[in-house]
Design an enzyme around this catalytic site. Structure first.
Site, PDB file in Angstrom:
ATOM      1  N   ASN A  41       0.848  -1.196   0.000  1.00  0.00           N
ATOM      2  CA  ASN A  41       0.000   0.000   0.000  1.00  0.00           C
ATOM      3  C   ASN A  41       0.883   1.246   0.000  1.00  0.00           C
ATOM      4  O   ASN A  41       1.973   1.263   0.569  1.00  0.00           O
ATOM      5  CB  ASN A  41      -0.987  -0.006   1.166  1.00  0.00           C
ATOM      6  CG  ASN A  41      -0.352  -0.112   2.533  1.00  0.00           C
ATOM      7  OD1 ASN A  41       0.604  -0.849   2.743  1.00  0.00           O
ATOM      8  ND2 ASN A  41      -0.908   0.599   3.500  1.00  0.00           N
ATOM      9  N   ILE A  42       0.398   2.272  -0.679  1.00  0.00           N
ATOM     10  CA  ILE A  42       1.137   3.524  -0.820  1.00  0.00           C
ATOM     11  C   ILE A  42       0.147   4.663  -0.581  1.00  0.00           C
ATOM     12  O   ILE A  42      -0.769   4.876  -1.382  1.00  0.00           O
ATOM     13  CB  ILE A  42       1.778   3.647  -2.212  1.00  0.00           C
ATOM     14  CG1 ILE A  42       2.708   2.449  -2.459  1.00  0.00           C
ATOM     15  CG2 ILE A  42       2.533   4.967  -2.348  1.00  0.00           C
ATOM     16  CD1 ILE A  42       3.197   2.319  -3.874  1.00  0.00           C
ATOM     17  N   CYS A  52      -4.018   0.608  -2.531  1.00  0.00           N
ATOM     18  CA  CYS A  52      -3.841  -0.589  -1.713  1.00  0.00           C
ATOM     19  C   CYS A  52      -2.770  -1.504  -2.297  1.00  0.00           C
ATOM     20  O   CYS A  52      -2.427  -1.421  -3.476  1.00  0.00           O
ATOM     21  CB  CYS A  52      -5.154  -1.354  -1.616  1.00  0.00           C
ATOM     22  SG  CYS A  52      -6.493  -0.438  -0.836  1.00  0.00           S
ATOM     23  N   GLU A  54      -3.014  -4.677  -2.974  1.00  0.00           N
ATOM     24  CA  GLU A  54      -3.565  -5.520  -4.032  1.00  0.00           C
ATOM     25  C   GLU A  54      -3.591  -4.778  -5.363  1.00  0.00           C
ATOM     26  O   GLU A  54      -3.263  -5.344  -6.405  1.00  0.00           O
ATOM     27  CB  GLU A  54      -4.991  -5.976  -3.671  1.00  0.00           C
ATOM     28  CG  GLU A  54      -5.070  -6.788  -2.399  1.00  0.00           C
ATOM     29  CD  GLU A  54      -5.282  -5.959  -1.134  1.00  0.00           C
ATOM     30  OE1 GLU A  54      -5.801  -6.514  -0.158  1.00  0.00           O
ATOM     31  OE2 GLU A  54      -4.939  -4.759  -1.114  1.00  0.00           O
ATOM     32  N   CYS A  85     -10.028  -4.928   0.799  1.00  0.00           N
ATOM     33  CA  CYS A  85     -11.155  -4.012   0.956  1.00  0.00           C
ATOM     34  C   CYS A  85     -12.148  -4.226  -0.192  1.00  0.00           C
ATOM     35  O   CYS A  85     -11.861  -4.946  -1.149  1.00  0.00           O
ATOM     36  CB  CYS A  85     -10.665  -2.561   0.985  1.00  0.00           C
ATOM     37  SG  CYS A  85     -10.086  -1.935  -0.611  1.00  0.00           S
TER      38      CYS A  85
END
Length: 130
Positions: A41-42, A52, A54, A85
């Site tokens: 995640n960034i 995210c 993913e 999420c």
């Protein structure tokens, strides 16, 4: 095979940029080409405009030339069994089949396995997806 994805997701989590949430997450995808693609995640100050783990891994997969997610592992430093999420569930569904496995990991390894169909039973679909 799942151990390789777990290790890749855990390694990716070390690259998370999460100064605001303090919630690092890592993800690793095996594409249909057999390669493993990692993401973390960034965040940025214009929260929630970050992305995210993913999503980062999906971007890496697409840029690597793969188009389908065979399996994906997700790990979060501060939450055991952190599922993707809602937005990421839909993003995963876009590049997966109903049987694509999602591995939820803790610091030890894979602790729970779900399919994307179990995680997102009523995914938005068009003739392109599914």
């Amino acid at each position: 095979m799942t151990d390789e994805l777990f290790k890749a997701a855990k390694d990716a989590m070390a690259f998370a940029y999460a100064p605001y949430s303090k919630f690092p997450v890592g993800a690793a995808i095996r594409g249909e080409d057999g390669k493993v693609y990692k993401g973390a995640n960034i965040e940025n100050l214009a929260f929630p405009q970050g992305w995210c783990a993913e999503c980062t891994a999906i971007g890496q997969m697409i840029m690597g030339g793969a188009k389908k997610i065979v399996e994906i592992a997700v790990i979060a430093e501060k939450l055991p069994l952190c599922p993707p999420c809602g937005g990421c569930r839909q993003k995963i569904a876009e590049f997966a089949t109903r049987d694509t496995c999602i591995y939820l990991c803790d610091e030890v390894g894979v602790q729970k396995t779900l399919t994307i169909d179990e995680l997102l039973p009523f995914a938005f679909e068009t003739e392109v997806i599914g």
